[in-house]
Design a protein around this motif. Structure first.
Motif, short mmCIF file in Angstrom:
data_model
loop_
_atom_site.label_atom_id
_atom_site.label_comp_id
_atom_site.label_asym_id
_atom_site.label_seq_id
_atom_site.Cartn_x
_atom_site.Cartn_y
_atom_site.Cartn_z
N SER A 226 0.71 -1.06 -0.03
CA SER A 226 0.13 0.03 -0.01
C SER A 226 1.08 1.28 0.05
O SER A 226 0.49 2.27 -0.53
N GLY A 227 2.00 1.10 0.38
CA GLY A 227 2.84 2.52 0.56
C GLY A 227 3.23 2.96 -0.88
O GLY A 227 3.83 4.11 -0.79
N ASN A 228 3.32 2.04 -2.03
CA ASN A 228 3.61 2.34 -3.36
C ASN A 228 2.85 2.04 -4.40
O ASN A 228 3.09 1.65 -5.32
N SER A 229 1.34 1.93 -3.90
CA SER A 229 0.60 1.36 -4.94
C SER A 229 0.12 2.29 -5.74
O SER A 229 0.05 3.64 -5.49
N PRO A 230 -0.61 1.83 -6.83
CA PRO A 230 -0.99 3.04 -8.04
C PRO A 230 -2.26 3.56 -7.32
O PRO A 230 -3.00 3.14 -6.43
N LEU A 325 -4.13 7.71 11.13
CA LEU A 325 -2.71 7.35 11.22
C LEU A 325 -1.69 7.80 10.46
O LEU A 325 -2.03 7.97 9.04
N SER A 326 -0.26 8.17 10.93
CA SER A 326 0.63 8.89 10.04
C SER A 326 1.47 8.05 9.45
O SER A 326 1.85 8.14 8.51
N GLU A 327 1.29 6.50 10.05
CA GLU A 327 2.23 5.62 9.48
C GLU A 327 1.86 4.33 10.07
O GLU A 327 0.99 4.23 10.97
N SER A 371 -10.82 19.39 2.08
CA SER A 371 -10.46 18.92 0.96
C SER A 371 -9.23 17.85 0.70
O SER A 371 -9.33 17.42 -0.43
N LEU A 372 -8.80 17.63 1.78
CA LEU A 372 -7.70 16.48 1.63
C LEU A 372 -7.62 15.94 3.25
O LEU A 372 -8.09 16.45 4.05
N VAL A 373 -7.06 14.69 3.08
CA VAL A 373 -6.69 14.16 4.55
C VAL A 373 -5.08 14.11 4.64
O VAL A 373 -4.68 13.12 3.77
N ASP A 374 -4.44 14.60 5.60
CA ASP A 374 -3.11 14.25 5.65
C ASP A 374 -2.80 13.24 6.39
O ASP A 374 -2.48 13.42 7.81
N ALA A 375 -3.01 11.89 5.99
CA ALA A 375 -2.57 10.88 6.92
C ALA A 375 -2.31 9.75 5.76
O ALA A 375 -2.74 9.51 4.74
N ALA A 376 -1.79 8.56 6.49
CA ALA A 376 -1.53 7.52 5.59
C ALA A 376 -2.56 6.25 5.64
O ALA A 376 -2.90 5.74 4.66
#
Length: 466
Positions: A226-230, A325-327, A371-376
């Motif tokens: 999921s960290g590098n998924s399209p 969650l951030s990571e 307008s955005l979600v700053d989380a992983a």
């Protein structure tokens, strides 16, 4: 004052069939019990109900399907307006837009858009109401490609506290449109929204389930992918303790399971092979780690996305929590599984990690207050107070999970994912919250709808009028 004696022609009182219909909620653990209630089926009925409540000094609350009843302050007293407006979904295939009356569910929107090769950034269940989901952010299985669902809203039609109908769009009251999209509610009664649609030729979607004995390697593999998924792929990882009830396959009710579900979008026929490849890049390594108990992933049409998550179709009681969650490093994986995994004693039926990033993290220049979600990742967990499990048991375990994942929590939430009104919530920074409140003051100066907004906004509600 006995309000149901004052407003007999519009509102129903407790005990009347019309009252019971208007106060139905999906979360049976969060009932609503206003003094009076009405189901409005036209704009004229909404306007009449709002005017009558205003004349009598009644605070006004509203809902559609009642899925979010647990996320807002309890409705007790005042007037409740349930919107189930007639008219149906109107799709403009040339403009790729849809006009959606309040009370419409996502299943109806998907059915109306599909014949035109179009889709909407809908939720994971067909029976969820459109308006509350959209204006509360909306975290769709298309979201890493489309962004928050609120960014798709191009116009909102709204009845104000004085009964007037207004339209907010980029040409007419753009400030109100901005505040409505993620501002937290409490502006008036929404009667319709206009949203952008996007092309879809097919979707690889479904869910794969494994015994929870394989949870750790599966979660780490999903995390790494999921960290590098399209961005055409949006997925979730769930730990589930499913009861042996009709509709649940016996293999999934025999003990705790883990699940990977989601969707990979193919916007055109030419993209279908790549969508299949992207899904296989996720699922192949997971299937190699352990054989799934059940695997429904396949290439299907847009309607199939509504079935992938297997959400209950009938109202149920549940208590839950949500945060971002951030990571998700190895320590966070261990903390998550220690709190909700096999052997944890968790009473939660489902604990979910939803993949974010991609377009979720990108500010839309035409977006609203949120307008955005700053989380992983987004965490959501819930369970029903059945049998020996009490509401207090669930609340204690929600607090345990929150503490276990505290080192990685961003301290923020998305309103459409919130389950508990008393849980910590924050989705706007102080400047945005103040700007939203100025719009609310302009639109509803008397505070008629002051009790009807999400507590995730960083300031205390005004006292209701009356």
């Amino acid at each position: 004052m006995n309000h149901h004696d004052v407003l007999p022609d519009l509102f129903a009182a407790p005990g009347a069939p019309e009252y019971e219909e208007a106060t139905e909620v999906f979360n049976l653990a969060a009932p609503v019990r206003p003094d009076v209630a009405v189901t409005a089926r036209s704009v004229a009925e909404v306007r009449a109900a709002v005017r009558a409540a205003d004349e009598q000094g009644l605070p006004v609350r509203m809902h559609t399907t009642g899925h979010a009843s647990g996320s807002r302050p309890r409705v007790a007293g005042g007037a409740l307006i349930r919107t189930r407006l007639e008219g149906g979904v109107e799709v403009d295939a040339r403009r790729r837009t849809a006009r959606v009356p309040a009370g419409t569910t996502w299943g109806e929107v998907v059915a109306a858009a599909a014949p035109h090769g179009l889709a909407a950034p809908h939720g994971s269940a067909a029976h969820v109401g459109v308006v509350g989901y959209l204006l509360g952010g909306g975290v769709s299985f298309y979201g890493r490609h489309t962004g928050l669902a609120a960014n798709s809203v191009r116009a909102v039609e709204l009845v104000r506290a004085d009964g007037t109908l207004v339209r907010a769009d980029e040409e007419s009251d753009a400030e109100l449109l901005w505040a409505l999209r993620g501002g937290g509610g409490g502006f008036g009664v929404v009667t319709a929204v206009e949203i952008d649609l996007f092309p879809v030729a097919g979707v690889v979607t479904g869910a794969a389930y494994w015994s929870a004995a394989h949870a750790r390697p599966l979660l780490r593999a999903w995390r790494d992918w999921s960290g590098n998924s399209p961005t055409h792929a949006t997925t979730s990882f769930r730990v589930m303790n499913l009861p042996p009830v009709p509709g649940v396959p016996p293999a999934l009710a025999a003990g705790p399971v883990v699940c990977v579900d989601g969707a990979v979008l193919a916007a055109s026929p030419d993209e279908m092979p790549e969508a299949r490849r992207q899904a296989e890049a996720l699922l192949g390594p997971l299937r190699d780690l352990a054989a799934p108990l059940l695997d429904t992933w396949s290439l299907t049409d847009a309607a199939g996305v509504l079935d992938a998550h297997m959400d209950p179709a009938e109202p149920v009681p549940f208590v839950g929590d949500h945060f971002l969650l951030s990571e998700l490093g190895d320590d966070a994986v261990d903390a998550f599984l220690g709190a909700v995994g096999e052997g944890s004693g968790s009473p939660l039926v489902v604990a979910t990690l939803r993949q974010l990033g991609g377009a979720f993290a990108e500010a839309d220049p035409r977006g609203g207050a949120l307008s955005l979600v700053d989380a992983a990742y987004a965490y959501m967990g819930s369970g029903p107070p059945f049998g020996p499990v009490t509401v207090a048991d669930l609340e204690r375990h929600c607090a345990l999970v929150r503490a276990a994942l505290g080192p990685w929590s961003t301290g923020t939430t998305v309103p459409s994912l919130v389950e508990g009104a008393t849980s910590p919530q924050r989705h706007l920074d102080p400047a945005a919250a103040a700007a939203v409140d100025r719009v609310r003051q302009r639109i509803d100066p008397g505070g008629r709808f002051a009790g009807d907004f999400a507590p995730g906004v960083d300031r205390k509600p005004r006292c209701p009028a009356g």
